[in-house]
Design an enzyme around this catalytic site. Structure first.
Site, short mmCIF file in Angstrom:
data_model
loop_
_atom_site.label_atom_id
_atom_site.label_comp_id
_atom_site.label_asym_id
_atom_site.label_seq_id
_atom_site.Cartn_x
_atom_site.Cartn_y
_atom_site.Cartn_z
CG HIS A 63 -6.82 2.42 12.25
ND1 HIS A 63 -7.35 3.67 12.00
CD2 HIS A 63 -6.17 2.07 11.11
CE1 HIS A 63 -7.03 4.04 10.77
NE2 HIS A 63 -6.31 3.09 10.21
CD GLU A 64 -3.75 -0.77 10.69
OE1 GLU A 64 -4.13 -1.14 9.56
OE2 GLU A 64 -3.27 0.37 10.89
CD GLU A 110 -2.88 1.20 2.35
OE1 GLU A 110 -3.87 1.94 2.28
OE2 GLU A 110 -2.64 0.51 3.34
#
Length: 870
Positions: free
Chosen positions: A306-307, A133
């Site tokens: 979050h992940e 990413e």
């Protein structure tokens, strides 16, 4: 770089990789199954730093054509395959390619990289992982490396027989193979087919791993870590992960879509949400409760959540292009805070989101969004100018934190249940596909019955946010609100102030009740009936905007800090907004002396996060006045000392691991603020000496880095030795960053020297933290700017984004006319000036704002400090 044409789209990848881990190379093959959308005689796909050794196109099983030559475009990071026989619209074909590439040393580089570490015996080892990413998959295999080109993936990886390979899916088969030519035995691992996914979420991680496992859910969850990395400390985060996943399945109304989830702890990694195979730095997963600060635990839990949220937001439903990155990151941030708050309500984690932190290592959430979005260089949350070659710039506080703040505001405006119903609808409608911002608004409109797209238009499509100017009419018991864009450092032009936001007002009265919750200010100016004695706007600091009250109203808040029935979030908001007003170019009657008077009215009865905001703001004031006069610097320090001593809890150095987390955090914060003063300095030296003598438990993890900071002027080399030799990554960061608080000119120079030493075992992020620490005192701030000028051509591997961070840090305390002219001249003279133009423009506007602020308020600040005995 240009976008790929859409004449063909991939439907499936068959990927086979063979890794030479000693030689740090790999070779492989890929078959890309294509659907032709229109007639075409060429195919363009991404490839970077790869040598393509063979290319064929399969029109059918009996018609496979060799492609003798392909065209490379290094600038565009593409290859073009010219076809002797065109593909017709609606036809299918398969590209077969062989290639080889290199495995690079980890430096947050895209593609395949290795990272070094030492095992339990002290022997040097390596772990290997991909980082795709946003645009790294093209460094490992030829592909359509854009998020809209989703396809299924089957993969096989050949590695050393004694190592483990983890990928997105479960292992379908694993067998040993023997190479007669090389005389070695390898392991060939095949993985199950992955559902439709963008290439940036594909992941492979190889190493000598241990793992712990949970089967509490319908799918298994593991934490992997390299052997010798204390995998036993992963159990707590594994349990938190499974609890969080259960919450997400309930909130989103969708089960986790893959057969397994692996969380992989690697040395010196960040956090990357690869689908089913999330990579973390060890500090996020392997938390030893005996040496982990409460604040570090909270940050690790939020990062984990979050992940995990990305497994739905971003992975199951992916933005169509990087201009909508906020659909991934802002949602993961909002969802992460939501679930942390559900799992640990006693943490008051949304208050953590709202309050700033004086610690230069701390994440900036809501306040970070307000800060960066008030600059001329701010970009919209939805960013139509997103370019592949500048993609990393989008991963900033606007995309993450402003986006999350807007979702929090919208959730409150629509109602939480209605908002969540809309989110469920959005996820179900776009599962395994792509979405755009307008798709989210459509789903939320369907569940709420409101024109969400119109309400949110300016918030997401425009840079900046409003400030509400309040005027009162005592005779009519009304207030008039007028909205304008807020700029922190420059004066606005009419063109920059053209947007009219739909602002949720959230009135609150002294009874604690909120009235007119759904009231929206949708015009430039509007009048409202209120109780002038008790009203406050933006209750709970839910909205992403600032409020400027009449000076008399602000002073009234200050007189009643202990009696006015406001939540801690509201006090944080009043402190934050008043600082933003006095430090800006706005023509307002409030001065820095008024703010100091307001801060002096708070007592120890207020929540420690209110005090965290106070110390953050006071730190910013002291930083702005660093170059004013020694008398002012000393007086501001005396005022700071008074606040610390008058409001600090008893025995701040006594923190038990069983104490509530808010108690641990409160004591640690006041300890950090008091380390320069006599009541803590001698004790810090005693604790440090005990630690160096071998008592590892002498330093409570909550105050460890503050002890380092307290003693660093006298024990600099000892602190540096700890940073260089410890195997604990958190202690290494604590010790290294503490060096920046040494304020003798000689030690400042030594700290600056460390920043350019590539042989030192410190990450770029740790060096940036140290540089920020140097800005907290006169000697460091003065020397940093000189250092930046002298070392400009010697940054080596620091990328453009990193250098721009350095510019912001090294100019963040400058405030004189002479410094302003120096920075302007230097910025105009650097090589590749256009590359750094934005950074220097923001730096100079910040210096100019501080210069005007100090010139305007310096005399008043001195009078106030002197009049109050400081």
């Amino acid at each position: 770089m240009a976008r790929l044409p859409k004449n063909v789209v991939p439907s499936h990848y068959d990927l086979d990789l063979n890794l030479d881990l000693e030689g740090l190379t790999f070779h492989g093959s890929v078959s890309v199954h294509l659907d032709a959308c229109e007639e075409t005689s060429s195919i363009v796909l991404h490839a970077r730093e790869l040598k393509i050794t063979n290319t064929q196109i399969e029109y059918s099983p009996v018609e496979i054509v060799q492609i003798p030559e392909i065209e490379y475009n290094t600038d565009q990071q593409t290859i073009t395959i010219s076809l002797s026989k065109p593909l017709t619209a609606g036809s299918k074909a398969t590209i077969h390619q062989s290639f080889h590439g290199t495995i690079k040393e980890n430096g947050r580089t895209p593609g395949f990289a290795w990272t070094g570490y030492k095992d339990a015996k002290g022997e040097k080892k390596r772990a290997y992982s991909t980082s795709f990413e946003p645009v790294g998959a093209r460094c490992v295999f030829p592909c359509f490396d854009e998020p809209e080109f989703k396809a299924t993936v089957s993969s096989t990886v050949t590695i050393n027989q004694d190592l483990t390979c983890v990928s997105n899916m479960d292992v379908r088969s694993s067998e040993l193979t023997h190479s007669e030519s090389e005389g070695q035995i390898s392991k060939r691992v095949a993985f199950s087919t992955m559902p439709k996914t963008p290439t940036y979420l594909i992941c492979f991680v190889i190493g000598d791993f241990d793992f712990v496992e949970s089967t509490k859910l319908k799918f298994r969850v593991r934490v992997y870590a390299v052997k010798g990395a204390k995998i036993q400390h992963a159990s707590n985060m594994l349990n938190i992960a499974t609890d969080a996943l259960g919450h997400y399945e309930h909130i989103f109304g969708l089960e986790y879509p893959l057969p397994k989830l692996d969380l992989i702890a690697l040395p010196d990694a960040g956090a990357l949400e690869n689908w089913g195979c999330i990579v973390f730095g060890e500090r996020w997963l392997l938390l030893d409760p005996e040496i982990t600060a409460a604040k570090s635990l909270q940050m690790a839990v939020e990062t984990l959540c979050h992940e995990l949220a990305h497994q739905w937001f971003g992975n199951l439903v992916t933005m169509g292009w990087w201009d909508d990155l906020w659909l991934n990151e802002a949602f993961a941030e909002w969802a992460g805070f939501t679930v942390v708050d559900k799992m640990f309500p006693e943490w008051k984690y949304w208050l953590h989101f709202v309050a700033a932190d004086p610690d230069p290592e701390a994440m900036a959430f809501y306040q970070g969004a307000l800060d960066i979005d008030s600059t001329p260089g701010a970009h919209p949350v939805y960013n139509p100018t997103a370019s592949p070659d500048r993609m990393h710039e989008l991963f900033d506080n606007i995309t993450y934190m402003k986006g999350a703040a807007l979702l929090r505001m919208l959730s409150n405006f629509l109602g939480t249940d209605v908002f969540v119903d809309g989110i469920r609808r959005y996820l179900k409608e776009h599962a395994f596909g792509n979405a755009k911002t307008k798709d989210l608004w459509t789903s939320l409109a369907a569940t709420s019955g409101k024109d969400v797209a119109r309400t949110m238009q300016e918030w997401t499509a425009c840079a900046g946010y409003p400030i509400l100017m309040v005027s009162e009419d005592d005779a009519k018991s009304t207030i008039t609100l007028e909205q304008h864009r807020y700029f922190q450092a420059i004066e606005m032009t009419p063109k920059e102030d053209k947007n009219i936001y739909h602002v949720p007002l959230n009135f609150q009265t002294n009874t604690g009740s909120q009235s007119e919750d759904s009231a929206l200010l949708t015009s430039r100016k509007e009048t409202y009936q209120v109780d002038l004695e008790t009203y406050k706007l933006n209750a709970g600091q839910i909205g992403l905007y600032r409020v400027s009250y009449p000076l008399s109203r602000f002073q009234e808040f200050g007189k009643r800090t202990s009696r006015f029935n406001l939540d801690s979030e509201d006090w944080v908001g009043l402190i934050s907004d008043s600082y933003a007003l006095i430090s800006s170019c706005l023509d307002i009657p409030m001065t820095t002396a008024d703010l100091l008077n307001f801060l002096s009215s708070f007592t120890k009865d207020h929540h420690f996060l209110v005090w965290r905001q106070i110390f953050f703001v006071l730190g910013k004031i002291r930083q702005a006045f660093l170059f004013s006069s020694p008398k002012t610097r000393t007086a501001l320090q005396n005022f700071h000392k008074h606040l610390v001593l008058a409001n600090s809890p008893e025995e701040v150095w006594k923190i038990g691991s069983k104490d509530p987390i808010h108690v641990q955090n409160e004591k640690a914060m006041f300890y950090a603020q008091g380390i320069r003063y006599e009541h803590l300095k001698a004790g810090s030296e005693k604790l440090f000496d005990e630690f160096k003598a071998g008592n590892e438990k002498a330093l409570n993890p909550n105050i460890r880095k503050h002890v380092f900071q307290a003693v660093v002027n006298d024990r600099y080399e000892s602190v540096l030795e700890i940073a260089r030799t410890t195997r604990d990554p958190e202690m290494r960061t604590d010790a290294f960053v503490s060096l920046g608080y040494a304020d003798s000119p000689e030690l400042v120079q030594e700290s600056l020297r460390l920043l350019t030493q590539v042989s030192e075992p410190f990450s770029g992020l740790e060096k940036w933290f140290l540089l920020n620490a140097l800005q907290t005192h006169y000697a460091g701030a003065d020397a940093s700017w000189t250092w930046l000028k002298e070392k400009w051509d010697n940054f080596g591997r620091v990328d453009r984004v990193g250098i721009c961070r350095y510019v912001a840090s090294c100019t963040g305390s400058l405030s004189t006319a002479e410094q302003l002219e120096e920075v302007k001249a230097f910025g105009l003279g650097v090589e590749n000036q256009e590359k750094f133009k934005k950074a220097f423009e923001e730096a100079t506007s910040g210096i100019e704002a501080r210069m005007k602020w100090v010139e305007r308020d310096h005399a008043g600040v001195e009078r106030w400090l002197e009049g109050h005995g400081f």
